[in-house]
Design a protein around this motif. Structure first.
Motif, PDB file in Angstrom:
ATOM      1  N   ASP A  51       0.857  -1.184   0.000  1.00 23.05           N
ATOM      2  CA  ASP A  51       0.000   0.000   0.000  1.00 23.05           C
ATOM      3  C   ASP A  51       0.893   1.234   0.000  1.00 23.05           C
ATOM      4  N   ARG A  52       0.824   2.020  -1.063  1.00 18.04           N
ATOM      5  CA  ARG A  52       1.620   3.248  -1.131  1.00 18.04           C
ATOM      6  C   ARG A  52       0.744   4.491  -1.044  1.00 18.04           C
ATOM      7  N   ILE A  53      -0.461   4.327  -0.510  1.00 24.61           N
ATOM      8  CA  ILE A  53      -1.344   5.451  -0.211  1.00 24.61           C
ATOM      9  C   ILE A  53      -1.431   5.653   1.297  1.00 24.61           C
ATOM     10  N   LEU A  54      -1.760   4.588   2.015  1.00 25.77           N
ATOM     11  CA  LEU A  54      -1.792   4.624   3.479  1.00 25.77           C
ATOM     12  C   LEU A  54      -0.678   3.757   4.041  1.00 25.77           C
ATOM     13  N   ASP A  55      -0.290   4.043   5.278  1.00 24.97           N
ATOM     14  CA  ASP A  55       0.766   3.293   5.941  1.00 24.97           C
ATOM     15  C   ASP A  55       0.206   1.960   6.438  1.00 24.97           C
ATOM     16  N   LYS A  56       0.678   0.882   5.838  1.00 27.99           N
ATOM     17  CA  LYS A  56       0.128  -0.444   6.137  1.00 27.99           C
ATOM     18  C   LYS A  56       0.342  -0.837   7.597  1.00 27.99           C
ATOM     19  N   GLU A  57       1.503  -0.565   8.145  1.00 24.37           N
ATOM     20  CA  GLU A  57       1.784  -0.969   9.529  1.00 24.37           C
ATOM     21  C   GLU A  57       0.913  -0.203  10.516  1.00 24.37           C
ATOM     22  N   ALA A  58       0.692   1.077  10.252  1.00 18.68           N
ATOM     23  CA  ALA A  58      -0.207   1.857  11.118  1.00 18.68           C
ATOM     24  C   ALA A  58      -1.630   1.336  11.008  1.00 18.68           C
TER      25      ALA A  58
END
Length: 311
Positions: free
Chosen positions: A256-263
């Motif tokens: 995911d390069r829109i939202l932070d996947k880890e968060a």
């Protein structure tokens, strides 16, 4: 936002994408809702809540069974992406006092839709990206309506979430006065310039739906207000908002390069009533990458015991 900046951003945007639609379309305040015709008796209802700069066509191919009652939200100040249907005012609507273009406004719109339109007992609300935040906000305002509703939150904007580092880096230097210039620049550039970086591998459907993102709203102000509002909502909303949802699943992409996947995952793990499904989808747009990754309407992953699962 300063009045001078608002004046620069209220320039109307012409609609650039729509599809043929068979059904009824209702105007509700500054938003709309479209109810697709179905050829057999409905056994399930799906309400789709689109993401930032998207439109309701995001969901149409993921739910094409003749027994599915598909109800599609158009968020406030977005173009209604339909051909062949004349919108009419919803007879059941009530005034919405929230600011247009905010999660709060669209949550109130969703509440009215959920309270008035589904005709089956089996209701799923599918929200993509910003749509996930709209759903959670609506559930916190009317938990009684959501008690028996299944949620499918796809690559969602969540409480205590944040954007991907690349997006954050791009947004940091952008002032309100720069938005009209930036929108013209993006709309004038071929999507190949930025698409592969943020949208992942392209396919014909993704090219159609993501090619004119900055033409999905009725004005530039909504583009800016949506963005600032969802960033503030993620930062300010605590994870205890999850106490208002009963069951469903978080659908998380592999990349995911829109939202932070880890968060996103850290926030989802704070929810004790929903399942986490991690997929191998190569982008933020899971339903467009591979609609087989969308759990079926009778899939126990979204209705059974919560916990983490992989796909």
């Amino acid at each position: 936002m300063k009045a001078s900046h608002v004046r620069k951003l209220i320039k109307p945007i012409e609609i650039a994408y729509s599809e043929m639609f068979s059904g009824q379309v209702y105007r509700v305040g500054k938003g709309a809702v479209s109810v697709r015709n179905h050829s057999s008796a409905a056994t399930h209802t799906v309400i789709g809540v689109h993401g930032y700069l998207e439109n309701h066509c995001y969901f149409t191919q993921a739910y094409d069974a003749p027994t599915t009652e598909l109800i599609l939200l158009t968020c406030s100040n977005y173009h209604i992406p339909v051909n062949g249907v004349t919108p009419e005012d919803a007879p059941w609507q009530s005034p919405i006092e929230e600011t247009e273009g905010t999660i709060a406004y669209d949550a109130e719109l969703l509440i009215q839709v959920l309270a008035n339109l589904p005709t089956t007992e089996q209701v799923r609300i599918h929200g993509h990206s910003r749509g996930g935040a709209v759903i959670l906000e609506a559930a916190s305002r009317r938990p009684d309506l959501f008690r028996d509703v299944e949620l499918l939150l796809e690559a969602p904007a969540l409480p205590q979430g944040k954007t991907h580092a690349l997006v954050a880096m791009m947004l940091e230097p952008v002032s309100h006065g720069m938005w009209p210039w930036l929108i013209r620049l993006i709309n004038g550039a071929p999507s190949s310039v930025y698409g592969q970086t943020f949208f992942g591998r392209m396919n014909p459907r993704k090219k159609k739906l993501l090619g004119k993102l900055f033409s999905s709203t009725r004005d530039q102000l909504t583009i800016v207000r949506n963005l600032e509002d969802v960033l503030a909502w993620m930062e300010q909303t605590p994870t205890d908002i999850y106490r208002h949802v009963s069951h469903g699943c978080f659908l998380v992409p592999g990349t995911d390069r829109i939202l932070d996947k880890e968060a996103m995952l850290a926030s989802a793990r704070a929810c004790k009533t929903m399942t986490i499904l991690e997929t191998n989808a190569p982008s933020h747009f899971i339903a467009l990458d591979d609609r087989s990754l969308i759990p079926g309407l009778d899939d126990p992953a979204c209705s059974g015991e919560p916990g983490a699962a992989g796909a």
